[in-house]
Structure formats: structure tokens, C-alpha cells
Scaffold this motif. Structure first.
Motif, PDB file in Angstrom:
ATOM      1  N   TYR A  81      34.993 -14.395  33.828  1.00 21.93           N
ATOM      2  CA  TYR A  81      35.226 -13.320  34.795  1.00 21.93           C
ATOM      3  C   TYR A  81      35.655 -12.040  34.078  1.00 21.93           C
ATOM      4  O   TYR A  81      35.203 -10.946  34.404  1.00 21.93           O
ATOM      5  N   SER A  82      36.509 -12.178  33.093  1.00 23.91           N
ATOM      6  CA  SER A  82      37.003 -11.023  32.352  1.00 23.91           C
ATOM      7  C   SER A  82      35.886 -10.336  31.571  1.00 23.91           C
ATOM      8  O   SER A  82      35.733  -9.112  31.619  1.00 23.91           O
ATOM      9  N   VAL A  83      35.094 -11.125  30.856  1.00 21.88           N
ATOM     10  CA  VAL A  83      34.027 -10.558  30.021  1.00 21.88           C
ATOM     11  C   VAL A  83      32.944  -9.905  30.876  1.00 21.88           C
ATOM     12  O   VAL A  83      32.540  -8.768  30.624  1.00 21.88           O
ATOM     13  N   LEU A  84      32.470 -10.615  31.890  1.00 21.02           N
ATOM     14  CA  LEU A  84      31.408 -10.046  32.727  1.00 21.02           C
ATOM     15  C   LEU A  84      31.905  -8.844  33.523  1.00 21.02           C
ATOM     16  O   LEU A  84      31.175  -7.878  33.724  1.00 21.02           O
ATOM     17  N   GLY A  85      33.142  -8.904  33.969  1.00 19.79           N
ATOM     18  CA  GLY A  85      33.698  -7.786  34.714  1.00 19.79           C
ATOM     19  C   GLY A  85      33.813  -6.533  33.872  1.00 19.79           C
ATOM     20  O   GLY A  85      33.504  -5.430  34.330  1.00 19.79           O
ATOM     21  N   SER A  86      34.217  -6.696  32.622  1.00 18.25           N
ATOM     22  CA  SER A  86      34.390  -5.516  31.775  1.00 18.25           C
ATOM     23  C   SER A  86      33.058  -4.999  31.229  1.00 18.25           C
ATOM     24  O   SER A  86      32.855  -3.796  31.138  1.00 18.25           O
ATOM     25  N   ARG A  87      32.154  -5.889  30.885  1.00 21.25           N
ATOM     26  CA  ARG A  87      30.878  -5.447  30.306  1.00 21.25           C
ATOM     27  C   ARG A  87      29.910  -4.894  31.341  1.00 21.25           C
ATOM     28  O   ARG A  87      29.156  -3.972  31.063  1.00 21.25           O
ATOM     29  N   HIS A  88      29.907  -5.492  32.528  1.00 17.34           N
ATOM     30  CA  HIS A  88      28.905  -5.127  33.531  1.00 17.34           C
ATOM     31  C   HIS A  88      29.501  -4.522  34.798  1.00 17.34           C
ATOM     32  O   HIS A  88      28.793  -4.327  35.784  1.00 17.34           O
ATOM     33  N   LYS A  89      30.803  -4.262  34.779  1.00 18.19           N
ATOM     34  CA  LYS A  89      31.498  -3.644  35.921  1.00 18.19           C
ATOM     35  C   LYS A  89      31.296  -4.448  37.208  1.00 18.19           C
ATOM     36  O   LYS A  89      30.990  -3.902  38.262  1.00 18.19           O
ATOM     37  N   LEU A  90      31.475  -5.765  37.102  1.00 15.76           N
ATOM     38  CA  LEU A  90      31.325  -6.649  38.252  1.00 15.76           C
ATOM     39  C   LEU A  90      32.689  -7.126  38.728  1.00 15.76           C
ATOM     40  O   LEU A  90      33.596  -7.342  37.932  1.00 15.76           O
ATOM     41  N   LYS A  91      32.813  -7.311  40.013  1.00 16.09           N
ATOM     42  CA  LYS A  91      34.020  -7.896  40.581  1.00 16.09           C
ATOM     43  C   LYS A  91      33.828  -9.412  40.660  1.00 16.09           C
ATOM     44  O   LYS A  91      32.710  -9.915  40.610  1.00 16.09           O
ATOM     45  N   ARG A  92      34.924 -10.133  40.793  1.00 12.78           N
ATOM     46  CA  ARG A  92      34.849 -11.594  40.849  1.00 12.78           C
ATOM     47  C   ARG A  92      33.972 -12.089  41.994  1.00 12.78           C
ATOM     48  O   ARG A  92      33.314 -13.117  41.870  1.00 12.78           O
ATOM     49  N   THR A  93      33.977 -11.372  43.095  1.00 13.83           N
ATOM     50  CA  THR A  93      33.174 -11.796  44.243  1.00 13.83           C
ATOM     51  C   THR A  93      31.676 -11.629  43.989  1.00 13.83           C
ATOM     52  O   THR A  93      30.866 -12.208  44.704  1.00 13.83           O
ATOM     53  N   GLN A  94      31.310 -10.857  42.974  1.00 15.47           N
ATOM     54  CA  GLN A  94      29.905 -10.645  42.638  1.00 15.47           C
ATOM     55  C   GLN A  94      29.399 -11.650  41.607  1.00 15.47           C
ATOM     56  O   GLN A  94      28.227 -11.643  41.271  1.00 15.47           O
TER      57      GLN A  94
END
Length: 78
Positions: free
Chosen positions: A34-47
Motif C-alpha cells: 500500500y505504501s509503495v503503490l500509493g507513493s509511486r502511483h498516487k493511489l489511495k488504499r481504496t483504489q
């Protein structure tokens, strides 16, 4: 003892991913993803949709970073 986890899933933007991370528990592996994808791709956990979390043997891991972390005797976190 840390293990290598392979996390498979997809996102609401249509991107599919397979990530190998090191963690003590499956929950730790999910948090890292969640941390890596959120920071690299600007995604929220719900996405982010997680489809599978499985333990991988170090010999069959594809991620060099995960293999290197398994060789270390001690990891210090701040």
C-alpha cells in the motif's frame, strides 16, 4: 524471522501488479505494498485491490532486493 511475500493485485486504474516484499507477517507485506503503490502511483488504499498474498521461497524469488534483505542477519528500523 522475515519471509518474502508475493502480493498480486490490481488497481482501479486498470494496472495489474505483482510485488515481492519482505515482512514478518502478511499484514506487514500488505502495508508495504500500500505504501509503495500509493507513493509511486498516487493511489489511495481504496483504489488498490489485493488478490493474493503468498509466501515465496528465497530461491524462487524474482526480486533481487528481497533476496538481499533475506541474507542480512539484522535489520534496524528507525
Amino acid at each position: 524471522m522475515p519471509k518474502i511475500y508475493r502480493v498480486v493485485g490490481d488497481t482501479s486504474t486498470g494496472m495489474k501488479f505483482v510485488v515481492e516484499v519482505v515482512g514478518e507477517r502478511p499484514y506487514d507485506a500488505l502495508e508495504k505494498v500500500y505504501s509503495v503503490l500509493g507513493s509511486r502511483h498516487k493511489l489511495k488504499r481504496t483504489q488498490i485491490r489485493i488478490r493474493e498474498v503468498s509466501v515465496v521461497e528465497p530461491s524462487s524469488a524474482k526480486s533481487n532486493e528481497a533476496k538481499m534483505l533475506m541474507v542480512l542477519e539484522k535489520v534496524v528500523r528507525y
